[in-house]
Scaffold this motif. Structure first.
Motif, PDB file in Angstrom:
ATOM      1  N   LEU A  44       3.120   1.576   7.957  1.00  0.00           N
ATOM      2  CA  LEU A  44       2.783   2.876   7.375  1.00  0.00           C
ATOM      3  C   LEU A  44       1.474   2.833   6.600  1.00  0.00           C
ATOM      4  CD1 LEU A  44       6.235   4.200   6.184  1.00  0.00           C
ATOM      5  CD2 LEU A  44       4.760   5.168   7.937  1.00  0.00           C
ATOM      6  N   ALA A  45       1.273   1.814   5.796  1.00  0.00           N
ATOM      7  CA  ALA A  45       0.042   1.727   5.000  1.00  0.00           C
ATOM      8  C   ALA A  45      -1.170   1.513   5.897  1.00  0.00           C
ATOM      9  CB  ALA A  45       0.153   0.610   3.971  1.00  0.00           C
ATOM     10  N   GLY A  46      -1.100   0.542   6.797  1.00  0.00           N
ATOM     11  CA  GLY A  46      -2.229   0.258   7.679  1.00  0.00           C
ATOM     12  C   GLY A  46      -2.512   1.391   8.647  1.00  0.00           C
ATOM     13  N   GLY A  47      -1.462   1.966   9.231  1.00  0.00           N
ATOM     14  CA  GLY A  47      -1.648   3.075  10.164  1.00  0.00           C
ATOM     15  C   GLY A  47      -2.236   4.299   9.486  1.00  0.00           C
ATOM     16  N   SER A  48      -1.776   4.594   8.279  1.00  0.00           N
ATOM     17  CA  SER A  48      -2.310   5.739   7.533  1.00  0.00           C
ATOM     18  C   SER A  48      -3.751   5.502   7.122  1.00  0.00           C
ATOM     19  CB  SER A  48      -1.465   6.001   6.288  1.00  0.00           C
ATOM     20  OG  SER A  48      -0.151   6.312   6.654  1.00  0.00           O
ATOM     21  N   ALA A  49      -4.045   4.289   6.672  1.00  0.00           N
ATOM     22  CA  ALA A  49      -5.423   3.963   6.273  1.00  0.00           C
ATOM     23  C   ALA A  49      -6.364   4.062   7.470  1.00  0.00           C
ATOM     24  CB  ALA A  49      -5.483   2.561   5.669  1.00  0.00           C
ATOM     25  N   ALA A  50      -5.949   3.517   8.605  1.00  0.00           N
ATOM     26  CA  ALA A  50      -6.790   3.557   9.796  1.00  0.00           C
ATOM     27  C   ALA A  50      -7.031   4.992  10.260  1.00  0.00           C
ATOM     28  CB  ALA A  50      -6.135   2.742  10.912  1.00  0.00           C
ATOM     29  N   GLU A  55     -10.767   9.410  10.717  1.00  0.00           N
ATOM     30  CA  GLU A  55     -11.006  10.848  10.596  1.00  0.00           C
ATOM     31  C   GLU A  55     -12.260  11.134   9.757  1.00  0.00           C
ATOM     32  OE1 GLU A  55      -8.252  14.770   9.841  1.00  0.00           O
ATOM     33  OE2 GLU A  55      -7.863  12.990   8.644  1.00  0.00           O
ATOM     34  N   LEU A  56     -12.551  10.251   8.809  1.00  0.00           N
ATOM     35  CA  LEU A  56     -13.745  10.405   7.985  1.00  0.00           C
ATOM     36  C   LEU A  56     -15.021   9.974   8.708  1.00  0.00           C
ATOM     37  CD1 LEU A  56     -12.424   9.167   4.533  1.00  0.00           C
ATOM     38  CD2 LEU A  56     -13.033  11.504   5.169  1.00  0.00           C
ATOM     39  N   GLY A  57     -14.894   9.337   9.872  1.00  0.00           N
ATOM     40  CA  GLY A  57     -16.067   8.982  10.657  1.00  0.00           C
ATOM     41  C   GLY A  57     -16.400   7.507  10.728  1.00  0.00           C
ATOM     42  N   TYR A  58     -15.585   6.654  10.132  1.00  0.00           N
ATOM     43  CA  TYR A  58     -15.839   5.214  10.177  1.00  0.00           C
ATOM     44  C   TYR A  58     -15.356   4.632  11.500  1.00  0.00           C
ATOM     45  CZ  TYR A  58     -16.597   5.532   5.135  1.00  0.00           C
ATOM     46  OH  TYR A  58     -17.066   5.866   3.897  1.00  0.00           O
ATOM     47  N   ASN A  59     -15.960   3.523  11.931  1.00  0.00           N
ATOM     48  CA  ASN A  59     -15.465   2.770  13.077  1.00  0.00           C
ATOM     49  C   ASN A  59     -14.335   1.884  12.582  1.00  0.00           C
ATOM     50  OD1 ASN A  59     -17.364   3.723  14.954  1.00  0.00           O
ATOM     51  ND2 ASN A  59     -18.880   2.270  14.205  1.00  0.00           N
ATOM     52  N   VAL A  60     -13.132   2.137  13.037  1.00  0.00           N
ATOM     53  CA  VAL A  60     -11.976   1.409  12.536  1.00  0.00           C
ATOM     54  C   VAL A  60     -11.399   0.542  13.640  1.00  0.00           C
ATOM     55  CG1 VAL A  60      -9.684   1.638  11.519  1.00  0.00           C
ATOM     56  CG2 VAL A  60     -11.455   3.295  10.941  1.00  0.00           C
ATOM     57  N   LYS A  61     -11.144  -0.702  13.272  1.00  0.00           N
ATOM     58  CA  LYS A  61     -10.487  -1.635  14.174  1.00  0.00           C
ATOM     59  C   LYS A  61      -9.205  -2.093  13.492  1.00  0.00           C
ATOM     60  CE  LYS A  61     -14.893  -3.324  16.000  1.00  0.00           C
ATOM     61  NZ  LYS A  61     -15.323  -1.982  16.177  1.00  0.00           N
ATOM     62  N   THR A  62      -8.077  -1.898  14.158  1.00  0.00           N
ATOM     63  CA  THR A  62      -6.795  -2.302  13.575  1.00  0.00           C
ATOM     64  C   THR A  62      -6.283  -3.532  14.292  1.00  0.00           C
ATOM     65  OG1 THR A  62      -5.599  -0.803  15.035  1.00  0.00           O
ATOM     66  CG2 THR A  62      -6.140   0.018  12.863  1.00  0.00           C
ATOM     67  N   PHE A  63      -5.701  -4.421  13.528  1.00  0.00           N
ATOM     68  CA  PHE A  63      -5.130  -5.643  14.072  1.00  0.00           C
ATOM     69  C   PHE A  63      -3.691  -5.756  13.634  1.00  0.00           C
ATOM     70  CE2 PHE A  63      -9.640  -6.466  13.949  1.00  0.00           C
ATOM     71  CZ  PHE A  63      -9.867  -7.030  15.192  1.00  0.00           C
ATOM     72  N   CYS A  64      -2.853  -6.119  14.589  1.00  0.00           N
ATOM     73  CA  CYS A  64      -1.437  -6.301  14.335  1.00  0.00           C
ATOM     74  C   CYS A  64      -1.110  -7.755  14.606  1.00  0.00           C
ATOM     75  CB  CYS A  64      -0.637  -5.383  15.264  1.00  0.00           C
ATOM     76  SG  CYS A  64       1.124  -5.602  15.140  1.00  0.00           S
ATOM     77  N   TYR A  65      -0.577  -8.463  13.631  1.00  0.00           N
ATOM     78  CA  TYR A  65      -0.277  -9.873  13.856  1.00  0.00           C
ATOM     79  C   TYR A  65       1.140 -10.088  14.374  1.00  0.00           C
ATOM     80  CZ  TYR A  65       1.369  -9.396   9.037  1.00  0.00           C
ATOM     81  OH  TYR A  65       1.991  -8.967   7.896  1.00  0.00           O
ATOM     82  N   GLN A  66       1.880  -9.010  14.561  1.00  0.00           N
ATOM     83  CA  GLN A  66       3.190  -9.098  15.204  1.00  0.00           C
ATOM     84  C   GLN A  66       2.980  -8.952  16.712  1.00  0.00           C
ATOM     85  OE1 GLN A  66       5.903  -9.734  13.569  1.00  0.00           O
ATOM     86  NE2 GLN A  66       5.442  -9.155  11.461  1.00  0.00           N
TER      87      GLN A  66
END
Length: 172
Positions: A44-50, A55-66
């Protein structure tokens, strides 16, 4: 002087977030696309932050270690999510949510963060509803809530026994 002796925090605690927002350095909107943000964790925290940063225009890369984002610990949150909406008219308020949260954390919480959470709690529920989280509803169609965790007011919004999973699906 105990935390319950003053009804509404005044001074630095209730102004900390506003002060931070006013003093933080701004990023030019044209430069946001040149900034890469790495988010580790897709709960929830990582998904919401990403989602918010993208949405604000940043290039976001998410990583899941599971092995899958669906294995986040957020899935295990079954009880519900608290917000001081005072639907039952039982005297709930942002300050009461703040106090109960600090007390529930054995007074080890960062009080400024808990205070900000209490301030935005109602908006979080509204955001989740608009994202399609199927919270339980009363027969009249209003959101249902219950007393949970030993508090004296009804402020826990829930989606049967799968609140965490439904919140995570809404965030995705």
């Amino acid at each position: 002087m105990g935390i319950m002796n003053s009804k509404i925090p005044s001074g630095p605690l209730d102004q900390k977030w506003t002060k931070h927002k006013n003093e933080i350095n701004l990023v030019n909107p044209a430069n946001k696309r040149n900034i890469d943000v790495i988010v580790v964790g897709t709960g929830l925290a990582g998904g919401s932050a990403a989602a918010s940063l993208a949405e604000l225009g940043y290039n976001v890369k998410t990583f899941c270690y599971q092995d899958s984002p669906r294995r986040a610990h957020s899935i295990a949150a079954q009880g519900g999510i608290n917000a001081a909406k005072n639907y039952q008219g039982d005297g709930d308020s942002n300050y009461r949510l703040f106090y109960d949260t600090v007390k529930g954390g054995d007074y080890r919480s960062r009080e400024a963060n808990v205070y900000r959470l209490a301030e935005v709690s109602s908006n979080i529920i509204d955001q989740c509803v608009s994202q399609g989280v199927p919270f339980a509803r009363e027969y009249g169609g209003l959101l249902d809530n219950r007393s949970f965790g030993g508090v004296l007011v009804s402020r826990t919004f829930y989606a049967k026994g799968q609140t965490g999973q439904q919140l995570l699906l809404g965030a995705y």
